[in-house]
Design an enzyme around this catalytic site. Sequence first.
Site, PDB file in Angstrom:
ATOM      1  N   HIS A 127       1.025  -0.953  -0.791  1.00  0.00           N
ATOM      2  CA  HIS A 127       0.404  -0.015  -0.140  1.00  0.00           C
ATOM      3  C   HIS A 127       1.255   1.416   0.067  1.00  0.00           C
ATOM      4  O   HIS A 127       0.780   1.840   0.354  1.00  0.00           O
ATOM      5  CB  HIS A 127      -0.763  -0.223   0.976  1.00  0.00           C
ATOM      6  CG  HIS A 127      -2.104  -0.777   1.407  1.00  0.00           C
ATOM      7  ND1 HIS A 127      -2.992  -1.367   1.929  1.00  0.00           N
ATOM      8  CD2 HIS A 127      -2.315  -1.733   0.443  1.00  0.00           C
ATOM      9  CE1 HIS A 127      -3.641  -2.800   1.980  1.00  0.00           C
ATOM     10  NE2 HIS A 127      -2.992  -2.555   0.130  1.00  0.00           N
ATOM     11  N   CYS A 135       5.582  14.936  -6.516  1.00  0.00           N
ATOM     12  CA  CYS A 135       5.526  15.689  -6.892  1.00  0.00           C
ATOM     13  C   CYS A 135       4.027  15.317  -7.464  1.00  0.00           C
ATOM     14  O   CYS A 135       4.073  14.075  -8.608  1.00  0.00           O
ATOM     15  CB  CYS A 135       6.417  16.500  -7.812  1.00  0.00           C
ATOM     16  SG  CYS A 135       5.590  18.554  -8.215  1.00  0.00           S
ATOM     17  N   CYS A 163       9.325  22.277  -8.351  1.00  0.00           N
ATOM     18  CA  CYS A 163       8.697  23.228  -9.212  1.00  0.00           C
ATOM     19  C   CYS A 163       7.480  23.385  -8.111  1.00  0.00           C
ATOM     20  O   CYS A 163       6.583  24.814  -8.758  1.00  0.00           O
ATOM     21  CB  CYS A 163       8.519  22.083  -9.863  1.00  0.00           C
ATOM     22  SG  CYS A 163       6.693  21.212  -9.386  1.00  0.00           S
ATOM     23  N   SER A 202      -6.350  -9.162   8.853  1.00  0.00           N
ATOM     24  CA  SER A 202      -8.155  -9.381   8.425  1.00  0.00           C
ATOM     25  C   SER A 202      -8.069 -10.726   7.390  1.00  0.00           C
ATOM     26  O   SER A 202      -9.459 -10.157   7.175  1.00  0.00           O
ATOM     27  CB  SER A 202      -9.094  -8.836   9.285  1.00  0.00           C
ATOM     28  OG  SER A 202      -8.842  -8.276  10.555  1.00  0.00           O
TER      29      SER A 202
HETATM   30 ZN    ZN Z   1       8.202  19.139  -8.485  1.00  0.00          ZN
END
Ligand code: ZN
Length: 259
Positions: A127, A135, A163, A202
């Site tokens: 996960h 980004c 950025c 579970s």
């Molecule tokens: Zn960036």
Amino acid sequence: MKGLASQVEQKIKFAAELFRQAKHPLVLTGAGISTPSGIPDFRSEGTGLWAKKEAMEVASLSTFRYNPAQFYEWFRPLAGQIINASPNAAHIALAKLGEAGYLNAVITQNIDILHQRAGSKNVIEMHGTLRTLSCTQCFHQHESSLFLKDFVEDGKIPHCLDCGAILKPDVILFGEQLPQRAWLKAQKAARDCDLMLIVGSSLEVLPVAGLPMRTLDRGGHLIIVNQSSTYLNVRADIVFTQDVATLLPALTEEVLNHD
Ligand SMILES: [Zn+2]
């Protein structure tokens, strides 16, 4: 094995025997291994910060896209619990098993990095992970340690150092695909393994919950350590319902004492 009933001790001896016989043992862990470290399971009803329905809505890719501030507001206490948590006795026991050559891989549904911090190698994060943020514009990846403290303490939402766009934690949200590389690696590991230990899961979240079937289909063994029942309890060689932080150190000790 102080404090454990003799029936449990017998089961631990049997489980340890399976570990010593196994050629490719692995462990699959879920939220239950990290609850003794103080991290709630946000995917389970009643134990999380929010009810499951609310979490599924807020911790979703669409909320992140359309209202990142709302996502981050929900995520902040969880991130705080994760950065302040330490590996518990169960994480440490698994790291010791791995170090002694009794675990080929750790497949985890957790994003909390506690297996790695305990010293486990070859951790497959199904996960995603809170270790990095990416980004949303230039896709550069950043170490989350640069941002998390300011975020948890002051609510400062992480922005890209290159950025300036908003960063997304590299955790898999509801409505998002599993990381392909991790998924392929986990499927192969589950196919190749002859003993799967399931800890604190579970087995309700697909497709990860289907991985033990690949092991069973090839005649592999299954040991489950989980407080609530799973759909595979009937097919497991051994089922433990004890606290993971008590049970796993006892099991590891039993495996290693016979070396
Ligand atoms: Zn960036």
